[in-house]
Scaffold this motif. Structure first.
Motif, PDB file in Angstrom:
ATOM      1  N   SER A  97       8.580   5.294   7.284  1.00  0.00           N
ATOM      2  CA  SER A  97       7.876   6.276   7.745  1.00  0.00           C
ATOM      3  C   SER A  97       8.354   6.923   9.335  1.00  0.00           C
ATOM      4  CB  SER A  97       6.333   6.337   7.766  1.00  0.00           C
ATOM      5  OG  SER A  97       6.106   5.381   8.562  1.00  0.00           O
ATOM      6  N   GLU A 118      10.551   0.133  -0.276  1.00  0.00           N
ATOM      7  CA  GLU A 118       9.890   0.551   0.990  1.00  0.00           C
ATOM      8  C   GLU A 118       9.603   1.627   1.293  1.00  0.00           C
ATOM      9  OE1 GLU A 118       9.840  -2.096   4.153  1.00  0.00           O
ATOM     10  OE2 GLU A 118       9.838  -3.889   3.177  1.00  0.00           O
ATOM     11  N   PHE A 119       8.297   2.312   1.588  1.00  0.00           N
ATOM     12  CA  PHE A 119       8.046   3.436   2.330  1.00  0.00           C
ATOM     13  C   PHE A 119       8.515   3.422   3.634  1.00  0.00           C
ATOM     14  CE2 PHE A 119       5.300   6.588   4.621  1.00  0.00           C
ATOM     15  CZ  PHE A 119       5.894   7.598   3.941  1.00  0.00           C
ATOM     16  N   GLU A 131       0.844  -1.202  -0.042  1.00  0.00           N
ATOM     17  CA  GLU A 131       0.212  -0.208  -0.125  1.00  0.00           C
ATOM     18  C   GLU A 131       0.759   1.150  -0.025  1.00  0.00           C
ATOM     19  OE1 GLU A 131      -3.486   0.277  -0.196  1.00  0.00           O
ATOM     20  OE2 GLU A 131      -2.954  -1.775  -0.925  1.00  0.00           O
ATOM     21  N   GLN A 132       2.122   1.143   0.649  1.00  0.00           N
ATOM     22  CA  GLN A 132       3.019   2.243   0.525  1.00  0.00           C
ATOM     23  C   GLN A 132       4.244   1.961  -0.020  1.00  0.00           C
ATOM     24  OE1 GLN A 132       3.099   3.246   4.905  1.00  0.00           O
ATOM     25  NE2 GLN A 132       1.411   4.821   4.628  1.00  0.00           N
ATOM     26  N   GLY A 157       4.169   7.713  10.676  1.00  0.00           N
ATOM     27  CA  GLY A 157       3.397   8.110   9.360  1.00  0.00           C
ATOM     28  C   GLY A 157       3.806   9.153   8.597  1.00  0.00           C
ATOM     29  N   ILE A 210      -3.296   7.155  -5.086  1.00  0.00           N
ATOM     30  CA  ILE A 210      -2.104   7.542  -6.173  1.00  0.00           C
ATOM     31  C   ILE A 210      -2.682   7.829  -7.364  1.00  0.00           C
ATOM     32  CG2 ILE A 210      -1.635   5.077  -7.010  1.00  0.00           C
ATOM     33  CD1 ILE A 210       1.299   5.913  -7.045  1.00  0.00           C
ATOM     34  N   VAL A 224       6.307   9.483  -4.141  1.00  0.00           N
ATOM     35  CA  VAL A 224       5.892   8.799  -2.940  1.00  0.00           C
ATOM     36  C   VAL A 224       4.486   8.411  -2.847  1.00  0.00           C
ATOM     37  CG1 VAL A 224       6.063   9.368  -0.424  1.00  0.00           C
ATOM     38  CG2 VAL A 224       7.792  10.263  -2.039  1.00  0.00           C
ATOM     39  N   CYS A 225       4.278   7.230  -2.642  1.00  0.00           N
ATOM     40  CA  CYS A 225       2.906   6.907  -2.619  1.00  0.00           C
ATOM     41  C   CYS A 225       2.757   6.033  -0.918  1.00  0.00           C
ATOM     42  CB  CYS A 225       2.768   5.253  -3.215  1.00  0.00           C
ATOM     43  SG  CYS A 225       1.100   4.703  -3.225  1.00  0.00           S
ATOM     44  N   THR A 226       1.861   6.973  -0.234  1.00  0.00           N
ATOM     45  CA  THR A 226       1.423   6.572   1.094  1.00  0.00           C
ATOM     46  C   THR A 226      -0.002   5.891   1.108  1.00  0.00           C
ATOM     47  OG1 THR A 226       0.465   8.786   1.367  1.00  0.00           O
ATOM     48  CG2 THR A 226       2.753   8.634   1.894  1.00  0.00           C
ATOM     49  N   ASN A 227      -0.574   5.814  -0.022  1.00  0.00           N
ATOM     50  CA  ASN A 227      -1.888   5.200  -0.133  1.00  0.00           C
ATOM     51  C   ASN A 227      -2.230   4.872  -1.421  1.00  0.00           C
ATOM     52  OD1 ASN A 227      -4.467   4.297  -0.318  1.00  0.00           O
ATOM     53  ND2 ASN A 227      -5.348   5.561   1.366  1.00  0.00           N
ATOM     54  N   LYS A 228      -2.143   3.385  -2.089  1.00  0.00           N
ATOM     55  CA  LYS A 228      -2.218   3.237  -3.247  1.00  0.00           C
ATOM     56  C   LYS A 228      -3.466   3.493  -4.121  1.00  0.00           C
ATOM     57  CE  LYS A 228      -1.361  -1.374  -4.267  1.00  0.00           C
ATOM     58  NZ  LYS A 228      -0.787  -2.674  -4.524  1.00  0.00           N
TER      59      LYS A 228
END
Length: 299
Positions: free
Chosen positions: A163, A160-161, A101-102, A166, A123, A116-120
């Motif tokens: 964080s 990988e994101f 998802e991220q 968050g 996007i 940068v994708c924090t919520n697929k």
């Protein structure tokens, strides 16, 4: 036309010029001073000097965001690398259904190809594709004439994101002169939609704020907490910079967990207009031209 558009126009217009001519003109436009490339004294000037007098294959390896991973693994260990989820030559080869998802998409050969994708689910795939494919078509060498980027094969990689509660973590950029860590530039809220929240502040090794950028003298209390294991970060920076006369080592530190970001051999491509002139000279004094002349390497 704003300054950014003017700069883009100038760079495109001057692209056909020989390297030294381009650099001298662009330096005057960007930094606001005449470049003395034959007898450099400031860091910006010395970084320009190095573009023509200090070249060797390892520079391209560590400037490639994919190949540098093996360098880091050998130097300090794989545990400091952000996990790699995949790499591709073409955007259309990415199977987004297999990604979490991220995640973070970036190109290996420049500094602009970043998504940068924090919520697929949120996007914008059209904008993401346009941004990445535009970067794939560009040769980062022509922006600042940094030789190390000229022959890097453009690729897409996905990490990988990572964080911090968050949020996108702060970036700690450690300036290393002749393999010795010096000041740390802390970049906070760089990707905030509110650009006024972004901050770029320098700290010394005792974590005292030092006003090295233009306008820093008006900052009364920067209030950035010293990262955990900061001494370990300095140790890592020393190991990763030992093969270069100058390198900026970018790291993340999330509650004591240190991650490698990148190795930058020419911050702002030697056109840093944000630092004070006094800072530029002070940084330049930390590098010794006679020392370089003993080890200058050209391809």
């Amino acid at each position: 036309m704003n300054r950014e558009k003017v700069m883009t126009f100038v760079k495109k217009s001057l692209k056909i010029l020989p390297d030294k001519t381009y650099i001298k003109l662009y330096y005057r436009f960007r930094v606001g001073r005449k470049l003395n490339i034959d007898n450099p004294t400031s860091l910006n000037e010395k970084l320009q000097w190095m573009k023509f007098n200090y070249r060797f294959p390892l520079q391209s390896i560590v400037s490639d965001k994919l190949l540098v991973r093996d360098y880091v693994k050998d130097k300090i260990g794989e545990e400091y690398l952000i996990p790699l989820l995949g790499s591709w030559e073409k955007y259309d080869d990415i199977d987004f259904s297999q990604l979490p998802e991220q995640f973070v998409l970036k190109c290996n050969h420049d500094s602009g190809g970043l998504v940068v994708c924090t919520n697929k689910e949120e996007i914008n795939y059209v904008k993401s594709k346009s941004k990445i494919e535009k970067s794939l078509k560009s040769n980062f060498f022509y922006i600042g004439r940094e030789y190390q980027y000229k022959n890097i094969k453009p690729m897409i990689l996905c990490e990988e994101f990572i964080s911090d509660a968050g949020k996108i973590p702060m970036d700690y950029k450690i300036y290393c002169f002749n393999g010795v860590p010096d000041v740390t530039l802390v970049c906070k809220d760089r990707f905030s939609k509110n650009t006024h929240r972004a901050s770029y502040l320098y700290y010394d090794q005792e974590w005292n704020f030092v006003p090295l950028n233009k306008g820093d003298d008006t900052i009364l209390d920067p209030k950035i907490e010293k990262p955990k294991n900061f001494e370990k970060m300095l140790e890592i920076a020393k190991k990763l910079s030992e093969d270069f006369v100058f390198a900026r080592i970018d790291l993340y530190n999330i509650k004591g967990k240190i991650y490698f970001g990148e190795i930058t051999l020419s911050p702002n491509s030697g056109f840093d207009a944000d630092i004070k002139y006094e800072t530029d000279i002070m940084f330049g004094q930390k590098l010794d031209i006679p020392y370089w002349n003993d080890i200058s390497r050209k391809i």
